[in-house]
Design a protein around this motif. Structure first.
Motif, PDB file in Angstrom:
ATOM      1  N   GLN A   8      -0.160  12.910   4.061  1.00 55.58           N
ATOM      2  CA  GLN A   8      -1.460  12.499   3.539  1.00 55.58           C
ATOM      3  C   GLN A   8      -1.370  11.166   2.791  1.00 55.58           C
ATOM      4  OE1 GLN A   8      -4.356  13.932   4.403  1.00 55.58           O
ATOM      5  NE2 GLN A   8      -3.068  15.218   5.678  1.00 55.58           N
ATOM      6  N   ARG A   9      -0.272  10.977   2.067  1.00 54.42           N
ATOM      7  CA  ARG A   9      -0.079   9.705   1.363  1.00 54.42           C
ATOM      8  C   ARG A   9       0.119   8.560   2.348  1.00 54.42           C
ATOM      9  NH1 ARG A   9       3.910  11.275  -3.662  1.00 54.42           N
ATOM     10  NH2 ARG A   9       2.501  12.780  -4.600  1.00 54.42           N
ATOM     11  N   ILE A  10       0.820   8.832   3.426  1.00 54.47           N
ATOM     12  CA  ILE A  10       1.034   7.812   4.461  1.00 54.47           C
ATOM     13  C   ILE A  10      -0.311   7.399   5.058  1.00 54.47           C
ATOM     14  CG2 ILE A  10       1.974   7.445   6.781  1.00 54.47           C
ATOM     15  CD1 ILE A  10       4.428   9.156   5.831  1.00 54.47           C
ATOM     16  N   LEU A  11      -1.146   8.368   5.360  1.00 52.01           N
ATOM     17  CA  LEU A  11      -2.464   8.065   5.928  1.00 52.01           C
ATOM     18  C   LEU A  11      -3.306   7.256   4.938  1.00 52.01           C
ATOM     19  CD1 LEU A  11      -3.255  11.495   7.641  1.00 52.01           C
ATOM     20  CD2 LEU A  11      -2.369   9.395   8.714  1.00 52.01           C
ATOM     21  N   ARG A  12      -3.275   7.651   3.672  1.00 53.70           N
ATOM     22  CA  ARG A  12      -4.022   6.894   2.643  1.00 53.70           C
ATOM     23  C   ARG A  12      -3.483   5.473   2.517  1.00 53.70           C
ATOM     24  NH1 ARG A  12      -3.714  11.726  -0.549  1.00 53.70           N
ATOM     25  NH2 ARG A  12      -2.086  10.723  -1.797  1.00 53.70           N
ATOM     26  N   ALA A  13      -2.177   5.309   2.621  1.00 53.17           N
ATOM     27  CA  ALA A  13      -1.580   3.973   2.511  1.00 53.17           C
ATOM     28  C   ALA A  13      -2.041   3.069   3.643  1.00 53.17           C
ATOM     29  CB  ALA A  13      -0.062   4.073   2.482  1.00 53.17           C
ATOM     30  N   VAL A  14      -2.105   3.597   4.854  1.00 52.08           N
ATOM     31  CA  VAL A  14      -2.565   2.784   5.988  1.00 52.08           C
ATOM     32  C   VAL A  14      -4.037   2.431   5.801  1.00 52.08           C
ATOM     33  CG1 VAL A  14      -2.893   2.686   8.495  1.00 52.08           C
ATOM     34  CG2 VAL A  14      -0.808   3.718   7.550  1.00 52.08           C
ATOM     35  N   GLU A  15      -4.837   3.382   5.350  1.00 50.72           N
ATOM     36  CA  GLU A  15      -6.251   3.088   5.078  1.00 50.72           C
ATOM     37  C   GLU A  15      -6.382   2.014   3.996  1.00 50.72           C
ATOM     38  OE1 GLU A  15      -8.205   7.446   6.157  1.00 50.72           O
ATOM     39  OE2 GLU A  15      -7.414   7.110   4.143  1.00 50.72           O
ATOM     40  N   ARG A  16      -5.581   2.109   2.955  1.00 58.08           N
ATOM     41  CA  ARG A  16      -5.613   1.119   1.867  1.00 58.08           C
ATOM     42  C   ARG A  16      -5.223  -0.259   2.384  1.00 58.08           C
ATOM     43  NH1 ARG A  16      -3.314   0.906  -4.203  1.00 58.08           N
ATOM     44  NH2 ARG A  16      -4.367   2.897  -4.325  1.00 58.08           N
ATOM     45  N   ALA A  69       0.829  -1.206   0.000  1.00 53.66           N
ATOM     46  CA  ALA A  69       0.000   0.000   0.000  1.00 53.66           C
ATOM     47  C   ALA A  69       0.867   1.260   0.000  1.00 53.66           C
ATOM     48  CB  ALA A  69      -0.937   0.002   1.211  1.00 53.66           C
ATOM     49  N   PHE A  70       1.970   1.236   0.727  1.00 51.34           N
ATOM     50  CA  PHE A  70       2.875   2.388   0.739  1.00 51.34           C
ATOM     51  C   PHE A  70       3.485   2.589  -0.645  1.00 51.34           C
ATOM     52  CE2 PHE A  70       2.129   2.657   5.105  1.00 51.34           C
ATOM     53  CZ  PHE A  70       2.771   3.755   5.652  1.00 51.34           C
ATOM     54  N   LEU A  71       3.812   1.508  -1.325  1.00 49.15           N
ATOM     55  CA  LEU A  71       4.320   1.614  -2.694  1.00 49.15           C
ATOM     56  C   LEU A  71       3.236   2.153  -3.625  1.00 49.15           C
ATOM     57  CD1 LEU A  71       6.279  -1.747  -2.929  1.00 49.15           C
ATOM     58  CD2 LEU A  71       7.264   0.555  -2.896  1.00 49.15           C
ATOM     59  N   ASP A  72       2.034   1.596  -3.514  1.00 44.15           N
ATOM     60  CA  ASP A  72       0.937   1.996  -4.388  1.00 44.15           C
ATOM     61  C   ASP A  72       0.562   3.467  -4.207  1.00 44.15           C
ATOM     62  OD1 ASP A  72       0.884  -0.618  -5.298  1.00 44.15           O
ATOM     63  OD2 ASP A  72      -0.860  -1.187  -4.086  1.00 44.15           O
ATOM     64  N   GLU A  73       0.626   3.951  -2.980  1.00 43.44           N
ATOM     65  CA  GLU A  73       0.269   5.346  -2.686  1.00 43.44           C
ATOM     66  C   GLU A  73       1.460   6.291  -2.828  1.00 43.44           C
ATOM     67  OE1 GLU A  73      -2.623   6.795  -2.122  1.00 43.44           O
ATOM     68  OE2 GLU A  73      -3.775   4.925  -2.157  1.00 43.44           O
ATOM     69  N   GLN A  74       2.620   5.745  -3.173  1.00 42.09           N
ATOM     70  CA  GLN A  74       3.855   6.541  -3.236  1.00 42.09           C
ATOM     71  C   GLN A  74       4.010   7.350  -1.946  1.00 42.09           C
ATOM     72  OE1 GLN A  74       4.092   8.717  -6.935  1.00 42.09           O
ATOM     73  NE2 GLN A  74       3.366   6.967  -8.092  1.00 42.09           N
ATOM     74  N   ALA A  75       3.908   6.626  -0.834  1.00 41.03           N
ATOM     75  CA  ALA A  75       3.837   7.253   0.477  1.00 41.03           C
ATOM     76  C   ALA A  75       5.193   7.600   1.077  1.00 41.03           C
ATOM     77  CB  ALA A  75       3.068   6.348   1.444  1.00 41.03           C
ATOM     78  N   GLY A  76       6.252   7.354   0.376  1.00 46.28           N
ATOM     79  CA  GLY A  76       7.551   7.743   0.905  1.00 46.28           C
ATOM     80  C   GLY A  76       8.346   8.497  -0.128  1.00 46.28           C
ATOM     81  N   GLN A  77       9.121   9.435   0.350  1.00 46.42           N
ATOM     82  CA  GLN A  77      10.023  10.117  -0.555  1.00 46.42           C
ATOM     83  C   GLN A  77      11.442   9.659  -0.243  1.00 46.42           C
ATOM     84  OE1 GLN A  77       9.311  14.326  -0.956  1.00 46.42           O
ATOM     85  NE2 GLN A  77       7.117  14.010  -0.893  1.00 46.42           N
TER      86      GLN A  77
END
Length: 163
Positions: A139-147, A89-97
């Motif tokens: 925001q991407r991190i939060l979306r990744a956890v929700e996903r 999910a973190f990969l899919d949401e591009q949750a890390g820079q």
């Protein structure tokens, strides 16, 4: 003196003083480099691991306090060939820079999803509050956890990786 603990499901014997930080043991004695050194003061969350499934700062935790206990690091979460749904999910949401903080964030998110498979946004924010991310990917991190939560619920596995 050798201290025995279980790291990522494997019994490990470590020849280090009881006062050695768990972070130093993981990185320098066991070669597990995914857990990061950030501040050394329990302020940033980069060093977060699970000890008996509880999020724990490895930078200040002494080796002697984890003897005989279960320690899970980011390396125990998933593998490149088969990532944990949180990692995917973190990969899919591009949750890390830069990614420096992500191992600790993923560990805390796993602990949250293990105890609450359907967290609200506010509960996710509270669970990750002890982590600093300077990249601005919040925001991407939060979306990744929700996903990841939705994926795990659909698989019926809570926070655990499906078999």
């Amino acid at each position: 003196m050798n201290i025995i603990l279980t790291v990522n499901g494997e019994a490990r014997s470590v020849g280090a003083p009881e006062t050695t930080s768990l972070l130093e043991v993981l990185r320098n004695h066991l070669g597990l480099m995914g857990t990061r050194y950030g501040c050394g003061l329990e302020q940033c969350g980069c060093c977060m691991v699970l000890v008996d499934e509880q999020p724990t700062y490895a930078c200040t935790r002494e080796l002697g306090t984890v003897a005989g206990r279960q320690v899970t690091t980011i390396e125990g979460l998933g593998m490149e060939a088969r990532p944990h749904p949180l990692q995917q999910a973190f990969l899919d949401e591009q949750a890390g820079q830069c990614g420096y903080c992500l191992s600790g964030i993923l560990i805390s998110a796993k602990a949250l999803l293990d105890r609450n498979p359907d967290p609200s946004r506010a509960e996710i924010v509270a669970a990750l509050d002890k982590h600093l991310c300077r990249c601005g990917a919040h925001q991407r991190i939060l979306r990744a956890v929700e996903r990841a939560a939705a994926t795990l619920r659909a698989q019926g596995t809570k926070g655990r990786r499906p078999a």
